[in-house]
Design an enzyme around this catalytic site. Sequence first.
Site, PDB file in Angstrom:
ATOM      1  N   ASN A 119      -6.838  -4.255  14.100  1.00  0.00           N
ATOM      2  CA  ASN A 119      -8.615  -4.329  14.150  1.00  0.00           C
ATOM      3  C   ASN A 119      -8.983  -5.397  12.679  1.00  0.00           C
ATOM      4  O   ASN A 119      -9.583  -5.834  11.852  1.00  0.00           O
ATOM      5  CB  ASN A 119      -9.278  -3.336  13.038  1.00  0.00           C
ATOM      6  CG  ASN A 119      -8.228  -2.799  12.066  1.00  0.00           C
ATOM      7  OD1 ASN A 119      -7.872  -3.411  11.514  1.00  0.00           O
ATOM      8  ND2 ASN A 119      -8.900  -1.418  11.228  1.00  0.00           N
ATOM      9  N   GLU A 127      -9.590  -2.553   5.010  1.00  0.00           N
ATOM     10  CA  GLU A 127      -9.971  -2.546   6.567  1.00  0.00           C
ATOM     11  C   GLU A 127     -11.616  -3.120   7.151  1.00  0.00           C
ATOM     12  O   GLU A 127     -11.831  -3.377   5.950  1.00  0.00           O
ATOM     13  CB  GLU A 127     -10.452  -1.342   7.021  1.00  0.00           C
ATOM     14  CG  GLU A 127      -9.091  -0.308   6.664  1.00  0.00           C
ATOM     15  CD  GLU A 127      -8.036   0.188   7.954  1.00  0.00           C
ATOM     16  OE1 GLU A 127      -8.188  -0.712   8.483  1.00  0.00           O
ATOM     17  OE2 GLU A 127      -7.886   1.771   7.945  1.00  0.00           O
ATOM     18  N   HIS A 149      -6.979  -5.718   9.716  1.00  0.00           N
ATOM     19  CA  HIS A 149      -7.252  -5.219   8.872  1.00  0.00           C
ATOM     20  C   HIS A 149      -5.243  -5.877   8.159  1.00  0.00           C
ATOM     21  O   HIS A 149      -4.224  -6.219   8.756  1.00  0.00           O
ATOM     22  CB  HIS A 149      -6.773  -3.848   8.024  1.00  0.00           C
ATOM     23  CG  HIS A 149      -5.523  -3.341   8.429  1.00  0.00           C
ATOM     24  ND1 HIS A 149      -5.731  -1.932   9.011  1.00  0.00           N
ATOM     25  CD2 HIS A 149      -4.411  -3.314   8.561  1.00  0.00           C
ATOM     26  CE1 HIS A 149      -4.410  -1.429   9.165  1.00  0.00           C
ATOM     27  NE2 HIS A 149      -4.076  -2.572   9.587  1.00  0.00           N
ATOM     28  N   ASP A 187       0.338  -1.398  -0.242  1.00  0.00           N
ATOM     29  CA  ASP A 187       0.045   0.232   0.138  1.00  0.00           C
ATOM     30  C   ASP A 187       0.836   1.092   0.184  1.00  0.00           C
ATOM     31  O   ASP A 187       2.018   1.047   0.108  1.00  0.00           O
ATOM     32  CB  ASP A 187      -1.273  -0.288   1.429  1.00  0.00           C
ATOM     33  CG  ASP A 187      -0.053  -0.622   1.976  1.00  0.00           C
ATOM     34  OD1 ASP A 187       1.033  -0.608   2.235  1.00  0.00           O
ATOM     35  OD2 ASP A 187      -0.701  -1.155   3.082  1.00  0.00           O
TER      36      ASP A 187
HETATM   37  P1  PGA Z   1       2.391  -2.604  12.549  1.00  0.00           P
HETATM   38  O1  PGA Z   1       1.305  -2.324  11.607  1.00  0.00           O
HETATM   39  O2  PGA Z   1       3.170  -3.171  11.758  1.00  0.00           O
HETATM   40  O3  PGA Z   1       3.002  -1.336  12.371  1.00  0.00           O
HETATM   41  O4  PGA Z   1       1.843  -2.619  14.007  1.00  0.00           O
HETATM   42  C1  PGA Z   1       0.845  -3.276  10.605  1.00  0.00           C
HETATM   43  C2  PGA Z   1      -0.564  -3.301   9.711  1.00  0.00           C
HETATM   44  O5  PGA Z   1      -1.084  -2.453  10.392  1.00  0.00           O
HETATM   45  O6  PGA Z   1      -0.566  -4.097   9.308  1.00  0.00           O
END
Ligand code: PGA
Length: 265
Positions: free
Chosen positions: A137, A144, A139, A67
């Site tokens: 969450n 999301e 994702h 992304d």
């Molecule tokens: P993080 O993010 O590795 O910073 O916890 C993971 C994500 O949101 O996919």
Amino acid sequence: MDVTILKDSDAVAAAGTDLLRGVLRQKPNAVLGLATGRTPLAMYQRLIAVCCDEGFSFRDVTTFNLDEYIGLSPDDPQSYRAYMKRELFDHIDIDQGNTFLPECATETDPLDVGPAYEALIRSRGGIDLQVLGIGHNGHIGFNEPTSSLKSRTRIKTLTRETISANKQYFKDPAAQPQLAVTMGIATIMDARRIMLLATGKEKAEAVRQTIEGPVSAMCPASILQMHEAVSVLLDEAAASALTLRDYYDWIAEQKLRIAGNTEGR
Ligand code: PGA
């Protein structure tokens, strides 16, 4: 799913590095799907440390990131392009012309970015190994909760929860983007192999829903139950809400036994 529970985040990074090296050993020109965020950083540091050891090179590798924010220029330090350069690409022997993110240049219509990214992934032969983190969450990428499980690369509005989780990276809250282009869930599922990394207690519930919950768009990562080659690498904290913990440990014991029996054959 192949669930491996390791002592701590260092051990997760080491196991992830081994898995990725194994893929590149078999296919030096592999196409890798890469992730940003806190979780893969320790693995990227290890990859930098071992890069260019005899027989291990990124020279022929192509990468596609999950992304990119809309509205940040590639040289903005908070862009994921800048993150990838800083944390990995500038320190390994990869040809940066073969590193791709779903970037939306100012003159581009954001609606065109997704289909073009999909076509580019296809033109490079598809993704051999996709690296994933997971949001609190559930994702994956910026897919999301309630994202279509059949979604393709497209624009996505971030949840308030995701914006809040990432606000630490933005000194000026007004500069934090609320839109991103993300690979879709179906795009991720097209990868031949997937490695999901999760560390820390704050991921425990999302991890439980991913591995043991129903497949549901409310936890986008749960779709990984439908993929035939997923390795989930967890530290103890991220694994702490799993209800079948004894079973995962039992499987790990059996694997060691099988490895012992086949050693030297
Ligand atoms: P993080 O993010 O590795 O910073 O916890 C993971 C994500 O949101 O996919």
